[in-house]
Write an enzyme that holds these catalytic residues in place. Structure first.
Site, short mmCIF file in Angstrom:
data_model
loop_
_atom_site.label_atom_id
_atom_site.label_comp_id
_atom_site.label_asym_id
_atom_site.label_seq_id
_atom_site.Cartn_x
_atom_site.Cartn_y
_atom_site.Cartn_z
N GLU A 95 0.87 -1.17 0.00
CA GLU A 95 0.00 0.00 0.00
C GLU A 95 0.90 1.21 0.00
O GLU A 95 1.76 1.36 0.87
CB GLU A 95 -0.89 0.03 1.25
CG GLU A 95 -2.13 -0.80 1.10
CD GLU A 95 -3.06 -0.66 2.29
OE1 GLU A 95 -4.01 -1.44 2.36
OE2 GLU A 95 -2.84 0.21 3.15
N ASP A 152 -6.01 9.66 9.80
CA ASP A 152 -4.68 9.19 10.17
C ASP A 152 -4.18 9.80 11.47
O ASP A 152 -4.44 10.96 11.79
CB ASP A 152 -3.69 9.51 9.05
CG ASP A 152 -3.85 8.53 7.89
OD1 ASP A 152 -3.78 7.32 8.15
OD2 ASP A 152 -4.08 8.99 6.76
N TYR A 205 -10.86 -4.20 3.18
CA TYR A 205 -9.93 -3.70 4.20
C TYR A 205 -10.74 -3.48 5.46
O TYR A 205 -11.52 -2.55 5.55
CB TYR A 205 -9.32 -2.38 3.70
CG TYR A 205 -8.19 -1.81 4.54
CD1 TYR A 205 -8.26 -1.75 5.92
CD2 TYR A 205 -7.05 -1.31 3.93
CE1 TYR A 205 -7.24 -1.23 6.68
CE2 TYR A 205 -6.01 -0.76 4.66
CZ TYR A 205 -6.12 -0.73 6.05
OH TYR A 205 -5.10 -0.19 6.78
#
Lengths: 279, 410
Positions: free
Chosen positions: A50, A61, A176
């Site tokens: 990734e 994040d 995911y």
């Protein structure tokens, strides 16, 4: 024809193990180091790469990946350069899947059609775009699928059984699973809860399920690998990279080995966990 | 673009105002904003919720806020205008609300909604601190935990509001990431929300963010325009001829504008912050100097570079220092229904002082931007032109900063 992603998950399943998915930010800490790292990841043990597309405002994040993005941007990284790196990588590796992961705005500004053409030409296999839920599928997901790129959706602990079919509907390549409610690199995933969640998702899809957000050490990677088709590690690699930089955030001779060593230990841990071989 | 039949029907079911708006959030948040939409739609249809809102607006906020004829400002601007010219200027006195700005209108609505949803923990982002103060206030009033994210730069330049929030029992978290201003505070609030999904309500302070926030916040702020309409009809027997308001995210402006969008005789002006001037690149004028992009859950005009990286905005006013704008404003801009102009730091500072001296009202630096453009526009309009400017906040919070700029040590 099988895609690189399908082929790689099948190969790992045949070996009776989960795939190790490694995340690093493109251009961190600079173009050349990052390209060298990209090229070194498969030999170090990464099954799938990734590659993070830096963005100024990465709302999902944690501090490690935020800082990595800002380092990359400060060094002049752009989406065009990220695509160029993948293209160079592909000249030497035609089997390791590369998934671009990031936020929608850089792609939107680049132009969706132009981006998909260039990404496909560069050898990108899939996309993870954090801020494009199924409600916005017409933006990039459907055009990406039409262009032959996998659109890999995030499923989360808040995605209940009622919502899961909508989330999985146009997902391709793999699912995911975000193992925590939270941002990258903060909380530690609970292997038992993850196992339950993966089982739940697999009731709805035949796609492989990779688990990320909150996998930090070889031990936790091994624990997750027992219950998932793939384990994603990102912030821990970024932390290892950052620890080797000099006071002005420049790479040192220790940078590349620090990351590849950790990838190697993660790969050993993941490979040490035998899973039932899947068809 | 063809004009729609009505400018007041948006957004569509997916939260789009034409190209703008939408729900660009991480999957973790999707179920939360869908729940919020459902809860808001139920509340809107519930007379008990409306009664609670009305009572809170009247007895706690202090509404209705006056519509005030700014006689000396009007006369002052007429003195410099051609004969027969110089619009009649009214202030919508949102600075008289409890907590000193329009922000409380929206916060009351969201906090009452949070209570209905059983949420015990409230998070908010703030720039100038006005939304943070309003949120801290309502959380104190209803006994809710309150965490306010504020850019470290803003914490430094809006010290009085930081202290206020702490007095009210809120935790203020200085945000050190990125440009350390409002956009980063919003990133950090979103990160908190993603992390604390079960008990936390995100009280967004402006008409931005993922659907349903832009529409919901607009609805709560529309009390400003609804009152203005009634008050102007009572005072002048007709609708105003123009409306003018400052725009960061754009909630005070949208609140004033929305009830008038389908009255074609009413001209509408939004004033963005031009900072050191648009050509300098150091400004916060997203419509004037930006392009469509996606940030903080919606598509809208943004300040950014050629790679889609968000630029740092600049404004003297912390409340306008944001590189985006509410999506409905972007749509009103593209349809031409509203006109968006900009005022520089220096122009705002001059208007701040002018209005203090002429009207005995110290405006916040945010509405001082609108007042600066009133000073430009009013002399070009006839004396019977009725112009309403939204005096969205009071300037007490800006006193230390302005004193510093003017070289006075307090």
């Amino acid at each position: 024809m099988s895609t690189r992603i399908e082929t790689r998950f099948k190969a790992c399943a045949t070996e009776g193990r989960a795939a190790l998915v490694t995340f690093v930010t493109a251009g961190d800490p600079d173009f050349d180091t990052s390209l060298a790292l990209l090229k070194a990841l498969p030999a170090a043990g990464a099954d799938i790469i990734e590659f993070g597309v830096p963005f100024t405002d990465p709302m999902a994040d944690g501090p490690a990946i935020q800082a990595a993005g800002l380092r990359a941007l400060a060094a002049g990284q752009t989406l065009a350069k990220t695509l160029a790196m993948v293209k160079t990588f592909r000249e030497g590796d035609n089997t390791t899947p590369v998934v671009l992961m990031g936020y929608y705005n850089p792609v939107y500004v680049y132009g969706v059609e132009r981006f998909l053409n260039d990404a496909k030409a560069a050898g990108v296999d899939g996309l993870v775009v954090v801020d494009l839920p199924p409600e916005e599928d017409e933006e990039l997901c459907l055009p990406a699928l039409a262009a032959g790129l996998d659109f890999i959706r995030l499923a989360t602990p808040t995605t209940d059984d009622k919502r899961l079919p909508a989330v999985l509907k146009h997902t391709a390549g793999f699912v995911y699973y975000v193992s925590i409610t939270g941002i990258t690199g903060m909380a530690q995933a609970d292997p038992t809860a993850v196992g339950t969640a993966v089982t739940r998702i697999k009731r709805h899809t035949a796609l492989p399920v990779a688990v990320g957000f909150g996998v930090k050490t070889p031990e936790s990677a091994a624990a997750i690998a027992a219950n998932a088709d793939g384990v994603v590690v990102g912030s821990a690699l970024i932390d290892a990279l950052r620890a080797t930089l000099d006071s002005e955030n420049r790479a040192t001779p220790a940078t590349l080995p620090a990351v590849t060593d950790l990838v190697g230990r993660l790969a050993d841990a993941v490979r040490g966990v035998r899973r039932q071989a899947a068809e | 673009m063809n004009a729609p039949n009505s400018f007041r029907t948006g957004p569509d079911d997916n939260g789009h105002f034409g190209l703008f708006g939408g729900r660009f959030v991480a999957e973790t948040l999707m179920p939360l904003i869908l729940d919020l939409e459902t809860a808001y739609n139920e509340a809107k249809a519930d007379p008990a919720y409306k009664a609670e809102m009305d009572a809170g607006l009247k007895h706690y906020v202090g509404r209705p806020s006056p519509l005030y004829y700014a006689e000396r400002l009007t006369e002052h601007l007429r003195a410099g205008a051609a004969p027969g010219m110089g619009a009649k200027i009214y202030f919508k006195r949102e600075e008289l609300n409890h907590t000193g700005s329009h922000k409380v209108n929206n916060v009351l609505g969201q906090i009452l909604l949070a209570r209905r949803m059983g949420k015990k923990r409230i998070i908010a982002e703030t720039g100038a601190g006005q939304h943070g103060v309003a949120t801290a206030t309502l959380c104190a009033r209803y006994g809710l935990e309150c965490v306010v994210y504020m850019g470290a730069v803003d914490v430094a330049r809006q010290a009085p509001n930081v202290f206020r929030m702490k007095m009210l029992g809120a935790s203020v978290v200085p945000v050190q990431s990125g440009s350390k201003t409002l956009k980063d505070a919003m990133n950090e609030a979103l990160r908190d929300w993603v992390t604390n999904v079960s008990d936390t309500f995100y009280c967004i302070g402006t008409v931005a963010g993922p659907h349903p926030y832009p529409a919901m916040v607009r609805d709560f702020q529309s009390i400003i325009g609804t009152e203005t309409r009634e008050q102007m009809l009572e005072m002048e027997g007709r609708l105003p001829d123009s409306l003018i308001a400052c725009i960061g995210g754009g909630s005070n402006a949208m609140g004033l504008f929305h009830p008038f969008l389908d009255d074609p005789s009413v001209r509408i002006f939004g004033v963005e912050a031009a900072g050191h001037g648009i050509p300098s690149g150091q400004h916060a004028a997203s419509l004037t100097g930006g392009r469509p992009g996606v940030l903080h859950g919606n598509r809208t005009y943004l300040l950014m570079d050629g790679d889609g990286q968000i630029a740092e905005a600049h404004s003297i006013s912390a409340g306008l220092d944001y590189p985006g704008i509410g999506p409905e404003h972007s749509w009103l801009h593209d349809t031409g229904r509203a006109t968006y102009i900009s005022a520089t730091d220096d122009e705002a500072l001059a208007a701040f002082q002018l209005v203090a001296k002429l009207e005995g009202i110290i405006p916040a630096l945010e509405p001082a931007h609108a007042l600066a453009k009133v000073a430009d526009l009013a002399p070009t309009l006839p004396e019977d032109h009725l112009m309403v400017v939204n005096l969205s906040g009071r300037g007490d919070k800006d006193i230390p900063q302005v004193a510093d700029i003017l070289g006075t040590s307090l």
